[in-house]
Every structure is written in C-alpha cells, then in structure tokens.
Design a protein around this motif. Structure first.
Motif, short mmCIF file in Angstrom:
data_model
loop_
_atom_site.label_atom_id
_atom_site.label_comp_id
_atom_site.label_asym_id
_atom_site.label_seq_id
_atom_site.Cartn_x
_atom_site.Cartn_y
_atom_site.Cartn_z
N ILE A 13 62.37 43.01 21.95
CA ILE A 13 62.13 43.94 23.05
C ILE A 13 63.26 44.97 23.03
CG2 ILE A 13 61.84 44.15 25.55
CD1 ILE A 13 61.05 41.18 25.59
N ASP A 14 62.89 46.24 22.91
CA ASP A 14 63.89 47.30 22.72
C ASP A 14 63.74 48.37 23.79
OD1 ASP A 14 65.84 48.96 21.56
OD2 ASP A 14 64.35 49.95 20.29
N ARG A 15 64.75 48.45 24.68
CA ARG A 15 64.80 49.47 25.74
C ARG A 15 63.45 49.58 26.45
NH1 ARG A 15 69.34 52.59 25.40
NH2 ARG A 15 68.35 54.33 26.49
N PHE A 16 62.96 48.43 26.87
CA PHE A 16 61.63 48.35 27.48
C PHE A 16 61.73 48.55 28.99
CE2 PHE A 16 58.42 45.60 29.55
CZ PHE A 16 57.29 46.30 29.17
N SER A 17 60.87 49.39 29.54
CA SER A 17 60.85 49.66 30.97
C SER A 17 59.43 49.58 31.51
CB SER A 17 61.43 51.05 31.27
OG SER A 17 62.79 51.14 30.88
N ASP A 22 56.91 55.35 41.59
CA ASP A 22 58.33 55.69 41.67
C ASP A 22 59.23 54.48 41.53
OD1 ASP A 22 57.65 58.34 42.06
OD2 ASP A 22 57.60 58.15 44.26
N LYS A 23 58.66 53.29 41.54
CA LYS A 23 59.46 52.07 41.49
C LYS A 23 59.61 51.56 40.07
CE LYS A 23 59.77 47.35 43.28
NZ LYS A 23 59.12 46.29 44.09
N ILE A 24 60.86 51.29 39.66
CA ILE A 24 61.14 50.75 38.34
C ILE A 24 61.28 49.24 38.46
CG2 ILE A 24 62.74 50.73 36.40
CD1 ILE A 24 63.53 53.58 37.12
N ALA A 25 60.36 48.50 37.86
CA ALA A 25 60.38 47.04 37.94
C ALA A 25 61.25 46.43 36.84
CB ALA A 25 58.96 46.49 37.84
N VAL A 26 61.26 47.04 35.67
CA VAL A 26 62.10 46.60 34.54
C VAL A 26 62.75 47.86 33.96
CG1 VAL A 26 62.18 45.47 32.29
CG2 VAL A 26 60.58 44.65 34.04
N HIS A 27 64.07 47.81 33.75
CA HIS A 27 64.79 49.00 33.31
C HIS A 27 65.49 48.76 31.98
CE1 HIS A 27 66.89 52.79 33.58
NE2 HIS A 27 68.06 52.19 33.46
N GLU A 28 64.96 49.37 30.93
CA GLU A 28 65.56 49.39 29.59
C GLU A 28 66.05 48.00 29.16
OE1 GLU A 28 68.45 52.51 29.18
OE2 GLU A 28 66.87 54.05 29.18
N LEU A 29 65.13 47.07 29.17
CA LEU A 29 65.42 45.69 28.76
C LEU A 29 65.43 45.59 27.23
CD1 LEU A 29 65.62 42.59 29.27
CD2 LEU A 29 63.12 42.57 29.32
N LYS A 49 61.11 39.21 35.85
CA LYS A 49 60.83 38.19 34.84
C LYS A 49 59.35 38.13 34.47
CE LYS A 49 61.97 34.59 37.17
NZ LYS A 49 61.91 35.17 38.52
N SER A 50 58.52 37.89 35.50
CA SER A 50 57.09 37.71 35.24
C SER A 50 56.44 39.00 34.75
CB SER A 50 56.38 37.22 36.51
OG SER A 50 56.83 35.91 36.84
N VAL A 51 56.90 40.15 35.25
CA VAL A 51 56.36 41.43 34.78
C VAL A 51 56.63 41.59 33.28
CG1 VAL A 51 56.63 43.94 34.94
CG2 VAL A 51 56.48 42.57 37.01
N THR A 52 57.83 41.17 32.85
CA THR A 52 58.17 41.24 31.43
C THR A 52 57.24 40.36 30.60
OG1 THR A 52 60.50 41.70 31.94
CG2 THR A 52 60.00 40.84 29.74
N ALA A 53 57.01 39.12 31.07
CA ALA A 53 56.14 38.20 30.33
C ALA A 53 54.72 38.73 30.26
CB ALA A 53 56.17 36.83 30.99
N LEU A 54 54.20 39.22 31.38
CA LEU A 54 52.83 39.76 31.38
C LEU A 54 52.72 41.01 30.53
CD1 LEU A 54 51.98 39.26 35.17
CD2 LEU A 54 51.01 38.00 33.24
N SER A 55 53.82 41.75 30.43
CA SER A 55 53.79 42.97 29.60
C SER A 55 53.68 42.64 28.13
CB SER A 55 55.06 43.79 29.85
OG SER A 55 55.13 44.24 31.19
N ILE A 56 54.21 41.49 27.71
CA ILE A 56 54.08 41.09 26.31
C ILE A 56 52.61 40.93 25.95
CG2 ILE A 56 54.60 39.26 24.64
CD1 ILE A 56 57.18 38.73 26.24
N LEU A 57 51.83 40.45 26.92
CA LEU A 57 50.39 40.28 26.71
C LEU A 57 49.60 41.53 27.15
CD1 LEU A 57 50.02 36.61 27.99
CD2 LEU A 57 49.64 37.39 25.65
N ARG A 58 50.33 42.55 27.61
CA ARG A 58 49.70 43.78 28.11
C ARG A 58 48.70 43.47 29.23
NH1 ARG A 58 48.92 47.54 23.94
NH2 ARG A 58 47.30 48.48 25.26
N LEU A 59 49.14 42.63 30.18
CA LEU A 59 48.29 42.27 31.30
C LEU A 59 48.76 42.90 32.60
CD1 LEU A 59 47.69 38.47 30.57
CD2 LEU A 59 46.11 40.37 30.22
#
Length: 553
Positions: A13-17, A22-29, A49-59
């Motif tokens: 995961i490279d600089r993932f947001s 207007d709300k940033i849930a994950v910032h440059e992880l 945390k959960s937003v990151t995991a769901l993003s891996i599956l693009r859900l």
C-alpha cells in the motif's frame, strides 16, 4: 515462483488515501505485507482500519481512492469491477466481524461455500459439497457431513465464525483479511478461533505463502496472533513495528495510550454494616421449547436455563457474574429485574419479596430502585427520541408531579454527571459516538435515583480507551451514591477491575463464587481455570498476563 516475485511484498500500500467528500478517512497510508506474514492493523473506531481493508477489495462506496494498492505488483485501484470480481474470494478473501450478518440466512452453509467454489473453480455440486465438508472439518466444526446442510441460525456463534473462515479459505486465497473476527465471541471460543487461524495460516503459508491482515482493537488478540503491528489514529499510520518491540517499547503517544488502557482496579471496601439490597434464594428459570422427534406428539418441552442459584448484593457492592454465552447470566439478570418469571425460588429487594408485588403501582415503585444498562447503547436508545426525552422518560413515569422546567434541569445535571455537555439534550443518539451513547444510557438509568444497577456487558462494544473511561465513570458513581452493581461480563480484566465478589456460571449453575481476587488468583473449578487460561491480559510493559500472574506465549 521467480526470485524477484518471491522477494516482492504480497501486498504493498503506497500513499493510499480515502476521501468521503470533504472528510479524509485514510491519509497517505503506506504499508507492506510479506508472503506468509501475519500483520495486525490496530486502532480505535474511526481510525480507518476497516475502510482500508474494504478498500483492498474495492468495496468502499461513494469514496475517492488515491495512491496505489499493489497485490503481487498489480494495482488493484486500476482494475475494472469485472476484474475485481475475479479476485474477490479467489485471491483476496475476508472474514467479517459478525458472521450472523455476513452469512445469508436463506441458504445453508454448504450452498454458501459452494458458491465461491462454483464461481472461481468451476466445481460441480457434488465436488463442491465434498470440498465444503473437508473445509468444515479443517475448521473444527463437529459432524461436518450434517452441519453443511445447516442454516446460519442453527449454528452457535463460534460455529458460524468457523463456517465464515471455511468460506474464506475455500479458494485458497493469497491474502486473508480478518476484520474483528473474534469480537462477538466468548473468551474460550475466541482462543479457539485465534488458534485455528494461526494453524490454517501457517499451513497455507507453507504451501502458498498466504498472508493475513488482522483488523482489530483487541490488544490481547494482537499479542497472541500477529508478527508485526501497524497502529492507526484518525486515518494516519502512526507506528509500525514487530509485535514484541511494539508492546515492550511503544514509541508514539497514541500507541502508549492504547497499551495503557487496561482497566485498573479501584474497588473500595464495602462498609461492614452495609445492608443486603438484593437477595436471591434457590432461583430456577425455565423456558418452554418445541419438543423434537416423537416427543413433539405430546406438546412442548421445558428447558431449565437457571438452576438453584443463591446470591446477594450489599449496598455499595459490585457482584460480578462471569460465564460464556448460554451460561444463564442474562436470564438471571432479567429475572432479578422482573422481566422473566422464575419457576422456583425467591427474590428480595431490600427485604421485600418480588413475588408479593401484585399491583402495577407497587411494581413500578420497586422497579424505580432497579435500573439496567445494556450491552449495545445504540440498540437500547430510541433513534426517534432526543437525549432529553430519553433521559426524562423515567422521570415522567416515576415522578409525574415534576414540571417540565425541573425535569429539564434534572436531565442537564445528569448529563453533566456522566461527562456530557448539557447542549446534548436536543440531539439524537446517532449523533454520538459509542462511548457517548453509553454515558447517555447510564444517565437514563440514574434519572430515577436507583439503588441497584444491572450492567449487562456495558463495555464490550466499546474501544479499549473508551471502555476505561466508562468503567472509571461507573466506579466514581458507585463511590458517590453507594450504588450496588450486578455486573455481567465475560471479560475477566473488566471483572478484576470492578467487582468486589464474583460468581462463575456454567450451564445455568454457579460453579464457583468468592472474593474476586481470590477466585482469579486461585480458581478451584476446572471451568474457571479454563476461562482464565483463555483470557490473556496485556500490560504496557509488554507481558501477557493472566490474573494469576505472568505467562509465556
């Protein structure tokens, strides 16, 4: 596998947001996971945390994703939805927090496992069923040949989670995402699931290099499971280290605060002459159930949920009730509150028999002296009522002569008592965090000035730091008002912090009772010993402890 590919991280995961408007849930992880590695992503609710995991599956829906999310060098964010459907379940699978919600109630476990095998591996029904039985056997479900035809509601919580793990492993994914996989489980079942995940991961890692990303706020689980830990706060990765190094020498203030969130014992002695507020003698509770087999010809049968229970609680004392799901804890509490009719036995509140209350008025007067705080504050607070209406409802019923101005002033003082601003009165439950909702529930319980509070898992749905705040609040309220608590939990760390005495229940019976520290330091019953063995407590110094001392992992 080529040498270049084997040296490359499985997930990078490279600089993932993640941005919702207007709300940033994950910032440059930025985070990587090697093949065969177990990594824990730790943080409180809202940390991302959960937003990151769901993003891996693009859900994640209605969100803007930026940066890179590489699985074996391929950017998941650049793939089409059709390509992602081919990856989900086959290359990346997920075990969700609440299996009863994640599983389809209309289909058997076997059909739900077979769906993934049919879509990704093209197996025919008989072959998929055979593989499903083997997967259930691997996850430790008894009688897999029979259980494969069960619906989710016919399985226990632990069995449902094992079925979810079987579904996730069906196509032998390269990456397994586990989102709070043990939160809703009892301590012994939790240990079994953790041990199962480790065993399955190690086997799959040796054969296919499968890695696991564990999403959790449970530090005990992290200590037991993960090889490396990443800590998130408000969408930002603040610290990453090996598990041993992070627990023994945390660097970031937020990590230190998480590790310092273990409840601390602050129990004051009960006054020697304190009167017995609650007395229960020979209590038994029965449930009517549908008979099975040929017995159904003769009508319904009876299931005894509570057997011959004796207990008492003095003024200013906390009596803890410990046990797994189905042990009879909540049934006992409901009976004490008059919500369940006992089959036998006696309940006295301040010497007055509960059974002697024949009129609605007499019962209402007594029940004003007993109140309850439930496990899930969101489910127990009406979403259609403001905080003022929720807290004031009891005052309207039990003190009808109080005018609106006095009632509002009382609600305001109660909110202040539990650490909430007075302007919260005009807002609704959904506008507050979990910890704030539980404070509102406590304020509601205090409104009618009760003497006994029944606390049914009041902190199990909360993050560790919020849990500590609520426990401190309950401790301070007890000292100030000499409240008595009937405290139900399966968390032994919470019990050690709060209870003067404890009873241990199994299958509706009390199997052990005594002073809390005596029971936790020298348990005599095998069941209590098994509960303690399953309940590691993490200290800031990094040692994993049971209440009997320090143990080695």
């Amino acid at each position: 596998m080529s040498e270049a590919k084997s040296n490359r991280p499985l997930l990078e995961i490279d600089r993932f947001s993640v941005r919702f408007g207007d709300k940033i849930a994950v910032h440059e992880l930025s985070l990587s996971i090697a093949r065969g590695e177990r990594v824990a992503l730790v943080g409180e609710s809202g940390s991302g945390k959960s937003v990151t995991a769901l993003s891996i599956l693009r859900l994640v829906e209605h969100a803007d994703l930026s940066g890179r999310m590489l699985l074996d060098g391929e950017d998941l964010l650049q793939k089409t939805e059709q390509q992602m459907r081919g990856l989900r379940g086959a290359d990346v699978a997920m075990v969700f927090q609440e299996p009863m919600t994640a599983l389809n109630p209309l289909f058997t476990i076997g059909k739900q496992i077979a769906e993934s095998l049919r879509l990704h591996e093209g197996l025919r029904p008989n072959a998929a069923r055979k593989r499903g039985i083997e997967l259930l056997r691997r996850t430790g479900i008894p009688e897999p040949e029979r259980r494969i035809d069960s619906f989710p509601h016919q399985l226990s919580g632990g069995q449902r989670q094992r079925a979810m793990i079987a579904m996730a492993l069906a196509c032998r994914p390269r990456l397994l995402l586990a989102d709070e996989p043990t939160t809703a489980l009892d301590v012994t079942v939790r240990q079994q699931i953790v041990d199962l995940l480790i065993a399955l991961q190690e086997q799959e890692a040796a054969e296919r290099g499968m890695a696991v990303l564990l999403i959790t706020h449970d530090l005990n689980l992290v200590k037991r499971f993960a090889q490396r830990v990443a800590v998130m706060e408000k969408g930002v990765l603040v610290e990453t280290n090996t598990t041993e190094a992070l627990f023994s020498n945390p660097q970031h203030p937020y990590t230190k605060r998480l590790l310092d969130s273990e409840p601390q014992r602050a129990v004051e002695p009960v006054e020697p002459d304190a009167r017995r507020l609650l007395e229960v003698q020979g209590l038994a509770v029965d449930y009517s159930t549908s008979a099975k087999g040929w017995r159904s010809m003769f009508g319904r049968s009876t299931f005894r949920a509570v057997h011959d229970v004796d207990l008492n609680v003095r003024r200013g004392e906390t009596l803890g009730i410990v046990g797994e799901s189905g042990s009879g804890k909540s049934t006992l509490a409901a009976t004490v509150l008059g919500l369940q009719k006992p089959a036998a036995g006696h309940i006295h509140i301040d010497g007055l028999p509960l059974a002697s209350l024949k009129t609605a008025r007499s019962r209402r007067e007594l029940y004003s002296r007993m109140q309850v705080v439930f496990q899930d504050p969101f489910g127990s607070l009406s979403p259609r009522m403001t905080v003022e209406q929720i807290i004031g409802e009891g005052l309207t019923m039990h003190q009808p002569d109080m005018d609106a101005k006095a009632r509002r002033a009382r609600v305001g003082s109660l909110l202040e008592e539990v650490g909430m601003p007075a302007d919260a009165m005009l807002r609704y439950p959904h506008e507050f965090s979990g910890g704030q909702r539980q404070r509102i529930a406590i304020a509601r319980a205090l409104a009618v000035e009760p003497e006994l509070l029944v606390l049914d898992e009041p902190t199990s749905a909360l993050d560790v730091s919020i849990q500590k705040q609520v426990l401190n609040l309950l401790t301070n309220l007890q000292k100030k008002y000499k409240l008595s608590y009937l405290f139900i939990t399966h968390d032994l760390a919470v019990m050690r912090a709060m209870a003067h005495r404890v009873i241990v229940m199994k299958s509706g019976r009390i199997v052990e009772a005594g002073d809390t520290l005596d029971v936790l330091h020298a348990p005599s019953h095998p069941y209590t010993q098994s509960l303690l063995a399953s309940s590691l407590i993490v200290s800031p110094a990094g040692a994993a402890k049971t209440p009997t001392g320090t143990v080695n992992d």
